[in-house]
Design an enzyme around this catalytic site. Structure first.
Site, PDB file in Angstrom:
ATOM      1  N   GLU A 293      -1.350  -7.323   0.099  1.00  0.00           N
ATOM      2  CA  GLU A 293      -0.357  -7.171  -0.965  1.00  0.00           C
ATOM      3  C   GLU A 293       0.723  -8.243  -0.795  1.00  0.00           C
ATOM      4  O   GLU A 293       1.678  -8.035  -0.023  1.00  0.00           O
ATOM      5  CB  GLU A 293       0.300  -5.789  -0.886  1.00  0.00           C
ATOM      6  CG  GLU A 293      -0.656  -4.633  -1.014  1.00  0.00           C
ATOM      7  CD  GLU A 293       0.047  -3.363  -1.508  1.00  0.00           C
ATOM      8  OE1 GLU A 293      -0.448  -2.776  -2.454  1.00  0.00           O
ATOM      9  OE2 GLU A 293       1.099  -3.000  -0.958  1.00  0.00           O
TER      10      GLU A 293
ATOM     11  N   GLU B 116       7.224  -2.155   1.711  1.00  0.00           N
ATOM     12  CA  GLU B 116       8.492  -1.439   1.496  1.00  0.00           C
ATOM     13  C   GLU B 116       8.934  -0.724   2.771  1.00  0.00           C
ATOM     14  O   GLU B 116      10.130  -0.578   3.020  1.00  0.00           O
ATOM     15  CB  GLU B 116       8.337  -0.468   0.306  1.00  0.00           C
ATOM     16  CG  GLU B 116       8.314  -1.245  -1.009  1.00  0.00           C
ATOM     17  CD  GLU B 116       7.456  -0.629  -2.097  1.00  0.00           C
ATOM     18  OE1 GLU B 116       7.126   0.561  -2.016  1.00  0.00           O
ATOM     19  OE2 GLU B 116       7.103  -1.379  -3.045  1.00  0.00           O
TER      20      GLU B 116
ATOM     21  N   HIS C 115       3.127  -0.620   4.719  1.00  0.00           N
ATOM     22  CA  HIS C 115       3.452  -1.103   3.373  1.00  0.00           C
ATOM     23  C   HIS C 115       4.703  -1.981   3.452  1.00  0.00           C
ATOM     24  O   HIS C 115       5.618  -1.706   4.243  1.00  0.00           O
ATOM     25  CB  HIS C 115       3.683   0.081   2.420  1.00  0.00           C
ATOM     26  CG  HIS C 115       3.741  -0.367   0.988  1.00  0.00           C
ATOM     27  ND1 HIS C 115       4.866  -0.927   0.438  1.00  0.00           N
ATOM     28  CD2 HIS C 115       2.784  -0.381   0.023  1.00  0.00           C
ATOM     29  CE1 HIS C 115       4.606  -1.261  -0.819  1.00  0.00           C
ATOM     30  NE2 HIS C 115       3.346  -0.938  -1.096  1.00  0.00           N
TER      31      HIS C 115
ATOM     32  N   ASN D 217      -0.952   4.286  -5.177  1.00  0.00           N
ATOM     33  CA  ASN D 217       0.199   4.596  -4.329  1.00  0.00           C
ATOM     34  C   ASN D 217       1.349   5.002  -5.243  1.00  0.00           C
ATOM     35  O   ASN D 217       1.939   4.154  -5.901  1.00  0.00           O
ATOM     36  CB  ASN D 217       0.550   3.350  -3.494  1.00  0.00           C
ATOM     37  CG  ASN D 217       1.799   3.549  -2.656  1.00  0.00           C
ATOM     38  OD1 ASN D 217       2.332   4.648  -2.561  1.00  0.00           O
ATOM     39  ND2 ASN D 217       2.270   2.475  -2.042  1.00  0.00           N
ATOM     40  N   TRP D 218       1.636   6.286  -5.257  1.00  0.00           N
ATOM     41  CA  TRP D 218       2.682   6.789  -6.165  1.00  0.00           C
ATOM     42  C   TRP D 218       4.084   6.430  -5.682  1.00  0.00           C
ATOM     43  O   TRP D 218       5.043   6.623  -6.411  1.00  0.00           O
ATOM     44  CB  TRP D 218       2.580   8.312  -6.302  1.00  0.00           C
ATOM     45  CG  TRP D 218       1.360   8.812  -7.024  1.00  0.00           C
ATOM     46  CD1 TRP D 218       0.342   8.065  -7.544  1.00  0.00           C
ATOM     47  CD2 TRP D 218       1.044  10.185  -7.324  1.00  0.00           C
ATOM     48  NE1 TRP D 218      -0.597   8.883  -8.138  1.00  0.00           N
ATOM     49  CE2 TRP D 218      -0.185  10.193  -8.016  1.00  0.00           C
ATOM     50  CE3 TRP D 218       1.674  11.395  -7.067  1.00  0.00           C
ATOM     51  CZ2 TRP D 218      -0.792  11.367  -8.454  1.00  0.00           C
ATOM     52  CZ3 TRP D 218       1.067  12.567  -7.491  1.00  0.00           C
ATOM     53  CH2 TRP D 218      -0.145  12.554  -8.189  1.00  0.00           C
TER      54      TRP D 218
ATOM     55  N   GLY E 149       0.199   0.259  -7.575  1.00  0.00           N
ATOM     56  CA  GLY E 149       1.481   0.956  -7.578  1.00  0.00           C
ATOM     57  C   GLY E 149       1.812   1.465  -8.969  1.00  0.00           C
ATOM     58  O   GLY E 149       1.338   2.516  -9.399  1.00  0.00           O
ATOM     59  N   GLY E 150       2.606   0.710  -9.707  1.00  0.00           N
ATOM     60  CA  GLY E 150       3.113   1.145 -11.016  1.00  0.00           C
ATOM     61  C   GLY E 150       2.030   1.661 -11.957  1.00  0.00           C
ATOM     62  O   GLY E 150       2.196   2.707 -12.600  1.00  0.00           O
TER      63      GLY E 150
HETATM   64  P1  13P Z   1       2.598  -2.576  -8.017  1.00  0.00           P
HETATM   65  O1  13P Z   1       1.181  -2.324  -8.471  1.00  0.00           O
HETATM   66  O2  13P Z   1       3.615  -1.747  -8.747  1.00  0.00           O
HETATM   67  O3  13P Z   1       2.935  -4.040  -8.016  1.00  0.00           O
HETATM   68  O4  13P Z   1       2.692  -2.081  -6.496  1.00  0.00           O
HETATM   69  C1  13P Z   1       1.693  -2.464  -5.603  1.00  0.00           C
HETATM   70  C2  13P Z   1       1.899  -1.704  -4.358  1.00  0.00           C
HETATM   71  O5  13P Z   1       2.888  -1.871  -3.675  1.00  0.00           O
HETATM   72  C3  13P Z   1       0.871  -0.711  -3.990  1.00  0.00           C
HETATM   73  O6  13P Z   1       1.041  -0.253  -2.697  1.00  0.00           O
END
Ligand code: 13P
Length: 251
Positions: free
Chosen positions: A168, A98, A96, A9-10, A235-236
């Site tokens: 997550e 966020e 998600h 997930n960018w 993510g990262g």
């Molecule tokens: P990170 O891997 O940066 O913790 O993010 C996870 C994420 O939110 C993937 O959707």
């Protein structure tokens, strides 16, 4: 269908040219293997182009990071599931944390997004997970149960079969605080048991449940070796080709 999946997930990162370079590097660092499905979730504006770039690799697919809950109309700035499907994407991330936090998306709205995604032949990657307060109060399982019940359990068995779940824990996202494999496996097993209670054994065994939250090349192997963890939503570490490829190659 229960598949091993590693998804990147960018979020709101990468220009188009940066995205193309990242994808080229990932392709060069990973072998063609249909054993593991690799999914790339770039920003909306790159979906068609990244889909085209990946079209020669059947072990890769593209996901959007969200979709609107209505198919078309006067919703300035929004992107519909139908448009996403027309770009070549096959998946869409829904719910998600966020989006739940910054766009105030609740389970009722997310259930509508799931419906519209499925109606357009997109498989939802439905995100669930407790926040740190819920974890500290030891009510994380109830929190997760409510999210799947209100977001997904209205679906017919046939439609539920097309859904991927991503667990997550919010406290682990972007914090470097990964859930231990014991913690993650415990929640994944709980989720599968809830699905079993609602839809039966066959459907619960078929459902891919991914882990997300500070997953990286050092901890992926242990997490992915857990019986109820079917891969990761990264993510990262999905923004760096070497790290993302290492996660894929460790599986
Ligand atoms: P990170 O891997 O940066 O913790 O993010 C996870 C994420 O939110 C993937 O959707």
């Amino acid at each position: 269908m229960r598949r091993k999946i590693v998804a990147g997930n960018w979020k709101m990162n990468k220009t188009l040219s940066q995205g193309h370079i990242l994808v080229d590097e990932i392709l060069s660092l990973t072998n063609v293997s249909t054993d593991i499905l690799k999914i790339i979730a770039p920003p909306f504006i790159h979906l068609a182009s990244v889909s085209e770039q990946l079209s020669s690799r059947t072990d890769f697919a593209v996901a959007a990071q969200d979709c609107h809950h209505i198919n078309s109309g006067a919703y300035t700035g929004e992107v519909s599931a139908e448009m996403i499907a027309s770009s070549g994407a096959k998946f869409v991330i829904i719910g998600h944390s966020e989006r739940r936090l910054y766009a105030a998306e609740n389970n009722e709205l997310l259930a509508q997004k799931v419906n519209i995604a499925l109606a357009n032949n997109l498989s939802p990657i439905f995100c669930i997970g407790e926040n740190s307060d819920e974890r500290n109060a030891n009510i994380h399982l109830e929190a997760v149960r409510t999210q799947i019940k209100e977001g997904l359990f209205h679906l017919s068995p046939a439609d539920f079969n097309k859904v991927i779940i991503a667990y997550e824990p919010v406290w682990a996202i972007g914090t470097g605080l990964t859930a231990t494999s014991h913690q993650a496996q415990g929640v994944h097993n709980f989720i599968r048991t809830e699905i079993n209670k609602k839809y039966g054994k066959e459907i619960s065994e078929n459902c891919s449940i991914l882990y997300g939250g500070s997953c990286n090349a050092s901890n992926a192997k242990e997490l992915f070796s857990c019986i109820d963890i079917d891969g990761g939503l990264i993510g990262g570490a999905s923004l760096k080709s070497a790290d993302f490829a290492a996660i894929i190659n460790s599986y």
